[in-house]
Design a protein around this motif. Structure first.
Motif, PDB file in Angstrom:
ATOM      1  N   ARG A  29       0.968  -1.185   0.030  1.00  0.00           N
ATOM      2  CA  ARG A  29       0.020  -0.016   0.200  1.00  0.00           C
ATOM      3  C   ARG A  29       1.081   1.183  -0.097  1.00  0.00           C
ATOM      4  O   ARG A  29       1.901   1.548   0.873  1.00  0.00           O
ATOM      5  N   GLU A  30       0.537   2.246  -0.785  1.00  0.00           N
ATOM      6  CA  GLU A  30       1.171   3.496  -0.784  1.00  0.00           C
ATOM      7  C   GLU A  30      -0.200   4.539  -1.002  1.00  0.00           C
ATOM      8  O   GLU A  30      -0.657   4.758  -1.911  1.00  0.00           O
ATOM      9  N   GLY A  31      -0.371   5.303   0.025  1.00  0.00           N
ATOM     10  CA  GLY A  31      -1.512   6.063   0.105  1.00  0.00           C
ATOM     11  C   GLY A  31      -3.017   5.451  -0.030  1.00  0.00           C
ATOM     12  O   GLY A  31      -3.065   4.462   0.569  1.00  0.00           O
ATOM     13  N   ARG A  32      -3.447   6.172  -1.100  1.00  0.00           N
ATOM     14  CA  ARG A  32      -4.817   5.369  -1.436  1.00  0.00           C
ATOM     15  C   ARG A  32      -4.651   4.255  -2.419  1.00  0.00           C
ATOM     16  O   ARG A  32      -5.662   3.592  -3.042  1.00  0.00           O
ATOM     17  N   TYR A  33      -3.298   3.729  -2.713  1.00  0.00           N
ATOM     18  CA  TYR A  33      -3.427   2.946  -3.860  1.00  0.00           C
ATOM     19  C   TYR A  33      -2.584   1.498  -3.379  1.00  0.00           C
ATOM     20  O   TYR A  33      -1.700   1.548  -2.470  1.00  0.00           O
ATOM     21  N   TRP A  34      -2.669   0.393  -4.058  1.00  0.00           N
ATOM     22  CA  TRP A  34      -1.858  -0.862  -3.947  1.00  0.00           C
ATOM     23  C   TRP A  34      -1.135  -0.922  -5.209  1.00  0.00           C
ATOM     24  O   TRP A  34      -1.779  -0.926  -6.400  1.00  0.00           O
ATOM     25  N   LEU A  35       0.187  -1.079  -5.061  1.00  0.00           N
ATOM     26  CA  LEU A  35       1.092  -0.887  -6.156  1.00  0.00           C
ATOM     27  C   LEU A  35       1.739  -2.568  -6.214  1.00  0.00           C
ATOM     28  O   LEU A  35       2.108  -2.908  -5.315  1.00  0.00           O
ATOM     29  N   VAL A  36       1.739  -2.970  -7.467  1.00  0.00           N
ATOM     30  CA  VAL A  36       2.337  -4.328  -7.750  1.00  0.00           C
ATOM     31  C   VAL A  36       2.608  -4.137  -9.127  1.00  0.00           C
ATOM     32  O   VAL A  36       2.427  -3.332  -9.864  1.00  0.00           O
ATOM     33  N   GLY A  37       3.409  -5.232  -9.566  1.00  0.00           N
ATOM     34  CA  GLY A  37       3.920  -5.361 -10.994  1.00  0.00           C
ATOM     35  C   GLY A  37       2.859  -5.692 -12.034  1.00  0.00           C
ATOM     36  O   GLY A  37       2.796  -4.970 -12.995  1.00  0.00           O
ATOM     37  N   ASP A  38       1.973  -6.608 -11.970  1.00  0.00           N
ATOM     38  CA  ASP A  38       0.934  -7.252 -12.802  1.00  0.00           C
ATOM     39  C   ASP A  38      -0.117  -7.846 -11.928  1.00  0.00           C
ATOM     40  O   ASP A  38      -0.098  -8.172 -10.681  1.00  0.00           O
ATOM     41  N   VAL A  39      -1.051  -8.334 -12.830  1.00  0.00           N
ATOM     42  CA  VAL A  39      -2.376  -9.144 -12.292  1.00  0.00           C
ATOM     43  C   VAL A  39      -1.719 -10.437 -11.830  1.00  0.00           C
ATOM     44  O   VAL A  39      -2.518 -11.168 -11.059  1.00  0.00           O
ATOM     45  N   ALA A  40      -0.587 -10.876 -12.126  1.00  0.00           N
ATOM     46  CA  ALA A  40      -0.109 -12.177 -11.934  1.00  0.00           C
ATOM     47  C   ALA A  40       0.613 -12.298 -10.670  1.00  0.00           C
ATOM     48  O   ALA A  40       1.664 -13.232 -10.168  1.00  0.00           O
ATOM     49  N   ASN A  41       0.577 -10.755  -9.944  1.00  0.00           N
ATOM     50  CA  ASN A  41       1.429 -10.687  -8.767  1.00  0.00           C
ATOM     51  C   ASN A  41       3.206 -10.705  -8.912  1.00  0.00           C
ATOM     52  O   ASN A  41       3.626 -10.921  -7.809  1.00  0.00           O
ATOM     53  N   THR A  42       3.478 -10.213  -9.773  1.00  0.00           N
ATOM     54  CA  THR A  42       4.803  -9.959 -10.039  1.00  0.00           C
ATOM     55  C   THR A  42       5.365  -8.729  -9.132  1.00  0.00           C
ATOM     56  O   THR A  42       4.471  -7.487  -9.335  1.00  0.00           O
ATOM     57  N   LYS A  43       6.300  -8.659  -8.631  1.00  0.00           N
ATOM     58  CA  LYS A  43       6.676  -7.485  -7.915  1.00  0.00           C
ATOM     59  C   LYS A  43       7.092  -6.529  -8.956  1.00  0.00           C
ATOM     60  O   LYS A  43       7.726  -6.802 -10.035  1.00  0.00           O
ATOM     61  N   GLY A  44       6.702  -5.262  -8.487  1.00  0.00           N
ATOM     62  CA  GLY A  44       7.092  -3.995  -9.293  1.00  0.00           C
ATOM     63  C   GLY A  44       5.956  -3.121  -8.939  1.00  0.00           C
ATOM     64  O   GLY A  44       5.198  -2.963  -7.728  1.00  0.00           O
ATOM     65  N   ARG A  45       5.585  -2.087  -9.709  1.00  0.00           N
ATOM     66  CA  ARG A  45       4.884  -0.843  -9.648  1.00  0.00           C
ATOM     67  C   ARG A  45       4.078  -0.392 -10.686  1.00  0.00           C
ATOM     68  O   ARG A  45       3.539   0.487 -10.695  1.00  0.00           O
ATOM     69  N   SER A  46       3.852  -1.267 -11.743  1.00  0.00           N
ATOM     70  CA  SER A  46       3.149  -0.956 -12.906  1.00  0.00           C
ATOM     71  C   SER A  46       1.679  -0.789 -12.720  1.00  0.00           C
ATOM     72  O   SER A  46       0.931  -0.059 -13.258  1.00  0.00           O
ATOM     73  N   LEU A  47       1.399  -1.657 -12.011  1.00  0.00           N
ATOM     74  CA  LEU A  47      -0.242  -1.689 -11.459  1.00  0.00           C
ATOM     75  C   LEU A  47      -0.747  -1.177 -10.324  1.00  0.00           C
ATOM     76  O   LEU A  47      -0.047  -1.531  -9.059  1.00  0.00           O
ATOM     77  N   PHE A  48      -1.856  -0.377 -10.257  1.00  0.00           N
ATOM     78  CA  PHE A  48      -2.266   0.413  -9.148  1.00  0.00           C
ATOM     79  C   PHE A  48      -3.452   0.181  -9.050  1.00  0.00           C
ATOM     80  O   PHE A  48      -4.525   0.232  -9.907  1.00  0.00           O
ATOM     81  N   VAL A  49      -3.908  -0.207  -7.725  1.00  0.00           N
ATOM     82  CA  VAL A  49      -5.366  -0.528  -7.311  1.00  0.00           C
ATOM     83  C   VAL A  49      -5.906   0.589  -6.462  1.00  0.00           C
ATOM     84  O   VAL A  49      -5.173   1.101  -5.417  1.00  0.00           O
ATOM     85  N   ARG A  50      -6.936   1.390  -6.550  1.00  0.00           N
ATOM     86  CA  ARG A  50      -7.475   2.348  -5.760  1.00  0.00           C
ATOM     87  C   ARG A  50      -8.122   1.714  -4.601  1.00  0.00           C
ATOM     88  O   ARG A  50      -9.246   0.719  -4.748  1.00  0.00           O
ATOM     89  N   LEU A  51      -7.902   2.059  -3.533  1.00  0.00           N
ATOM     90  CA  LEU A  51      -8.496   1.442  -2.165  1.00  0.00           C
ATOM     91  C   LEU A  51      -9.490   1.987  -1.580  1.00  0.00           C
ATOM     92  O   LEU A  51     -10.290   1.382  -0.803  1.00  0.00           O
ATOM     93  N   SER A  52      -9.659   3.291  -1.902  1.00  0.00           N
ATOM     94  CA  SER A  52     -10.936   3.803  -1.223  1.00  0.00           C
ATOM     95  C   SER A  52     -11.577   4.720  -2.321  1.00  0.00           C
ATOM     96  O   SER A  52     -11.024   5.096  -3.344  1.00  0.00           O
ATOM     97  N   GLY A  53     -12.680   5.023  -2.234  1.00  0.00           N
ATOM     98  CA  GLY A  53     -13.625   5.895  -2.891  1.00  0.00           C
ATOM     99  C   GLY A  53     -15.005   5.504  -3.081  1.00  0.00           C
ATOM    100  O   GLY A  53     -15.372   4.604  -2.266  1.00  0.00           O
ATOM    101  N   PRO A  54     -15.765   6.038  -3.940  1.00  0.00           N
ATOM    102  CA  PRO A  54     -17.400   5.469  -4.028  1.00  0.00           C
ATOM    103  C   PRO A  54     -17.309   4.153  -4.662  1.00  0.00           C
ATOM    104  O   PRO A  54     -16.310   3.696  -5.077  1.00  0.00           O
TER     105      PRO A  54
END
Length: 341
Positions: A29-54
């Motif tokens: 987690r970094e702020g309001r986002y979850w950062l990872v490499g890709d949908v296959a759970n590779t390490k990295g920062r390319s994929l970001f998921v918003r953790l809060s919002g409507p």
């Protein structure tokens, strides 16, 4: 989207961080986002998921984007890609287990509301508004990549003023774009892939993520020719167009990413599948997964490997004659006689 699926999307979004910790444990987690490499759970920062919002709309929790591949969607999409599911029912059952909800059958199909942004309907409208690539910047771009014999018809088109938004906080820009139709096995458009171009046409646009897709990609792809008994599948459009320079009659499909290549749906009647791999870890994993599925269906598998990172780099740096000679050695002799130009 069926009402139960929509309800699961909302429930997953309200537990977005827990979902990310379960499926994307190599991220953080970094702020309001979850950062990872890709949908296959590779390490990295390319994929970001918003953790809060409507629950829905702009800034909704659970929405994710892979800045490198252009993939995006909600948490149901993420679960399907992460687990390699090809049926909505399997994805919904997985989501219910995660949320500790009782299993339930899918409701009957109902009439759909007008297509939202990013839907197959949006993709079809974009493709319909685009024009053939002959004598456009899209053709100039492909020529700059060494692809001089690409089909001027479907599935590639050109749109001169395609919207691009770097992120949800930035203003919308417009750039020329190469548009590719993503279709299912029956030829129905389910999505569209955009490659934004520099106004010179000689390179991609100078933006953070010049390739993005919209609509439904899972199991589908950009198709060149109609598959019969033999076909080839690979990741990128330019990779497959490079092979098509020397194999113009061999039906091919570009899955658009390693994860989508692994999830490719294979047509009935297919006897032999060529998997055009990219020379990296993700490419090897996708190749192995697709070959395993083809084997389970009784389909002969053959792997086409590039000399460099991918077949477009082979075409540009080694030349078409070297590419033809290298691929010839990897083809079944029957297919070399049948398809090799």
């Amino acid at each position: 989207m069926p009402s139960q699926a929509a309800d699961l999307v909302r429930r997953l979004a309200r537990n977005a961080e827990a979902v990310c910790r379960h499926y994307l444990s190599n991220g953080r987690r970094e702020g309001r986002y979850w950062l990872v490499g890709d949908v296959a759970n590779t390490k990295g920062r390319s994929l970001f998921v918003r953790l809060s919002g409507p629950d829905h709309g702009k800034g909704a929790a659970g929405k994710w984007t892979d800045a490198e591949s252009g993939q995006h969607g909600d948490l149901l999409d993420l679960i399907a890609l992460n687990r390699g599911f090809h049926r909505l029912r399997d994805t919904l059952d997985e989501a219910r287990m995660l949320l500790a909800l009782p299993p339930d059958a899918l409701p009957p199909r109902q009439d759909r509301l007008p297509a939202p942004r990013g839907s197959p309907g949006s993709a079809r409208r974009l493709y319909a508004m685009s024009r053939p690539i002959a004598d456009t910047l899209a053709q100039t771009y492909l020529h700059s990549r060494g692809i001089t014999a690409a089909s001027l018809g479907e599935p590639l088109r050109f749109y001169p003023h395609c919207y691009y938004r770097p992120d949800e906080h930035s203003p919308t820009e417009t750039w020329p774009a190469l548009i590719a139709a993503v279709t299912d096995l029956g030829g129905t458009i389910t999505g569209a892939h955009r490659t934004w171009l520099d106004p010179s046409g000689r390179d991609k646009a100078p933006v953070d993520s010049p390739r993005r897709a919209l609509g439904h990609l899972l199991g589908h792809g950009v198709r060149f020719g109609v598959a019969d008994d033999v076909m080839a599948a690979g990741e990128g459009i330019e990779t497959m167009l490079s092979l098509r320079m020397i194999l113009p009659a061999l039906p091919m499909v570009a899955a658009l990413s390693a994860n989508h290549l692994a999830a490719r749906l294979l047509p009935a009647g297919l006897r032999r599948l060529y998997v055009a791999r990219d020379a990296d870890r993700a490419g090897d994993a996708a190749m192995a997964s697709l070959c395993h599925r083809a084997e389970a269906d009784g389909i002969e598998r053959l792997v086409l490997s590039p000399g460099l990172d991918d077949f477009n780099e082979d075409l540009r740096r080694l030349g078409i004659d070297a590419l033809r000679a290298a691929v010839r050695q990897q083809l079944d002799p029957r297919d070399a006689a049948r398809f090799l130009a």
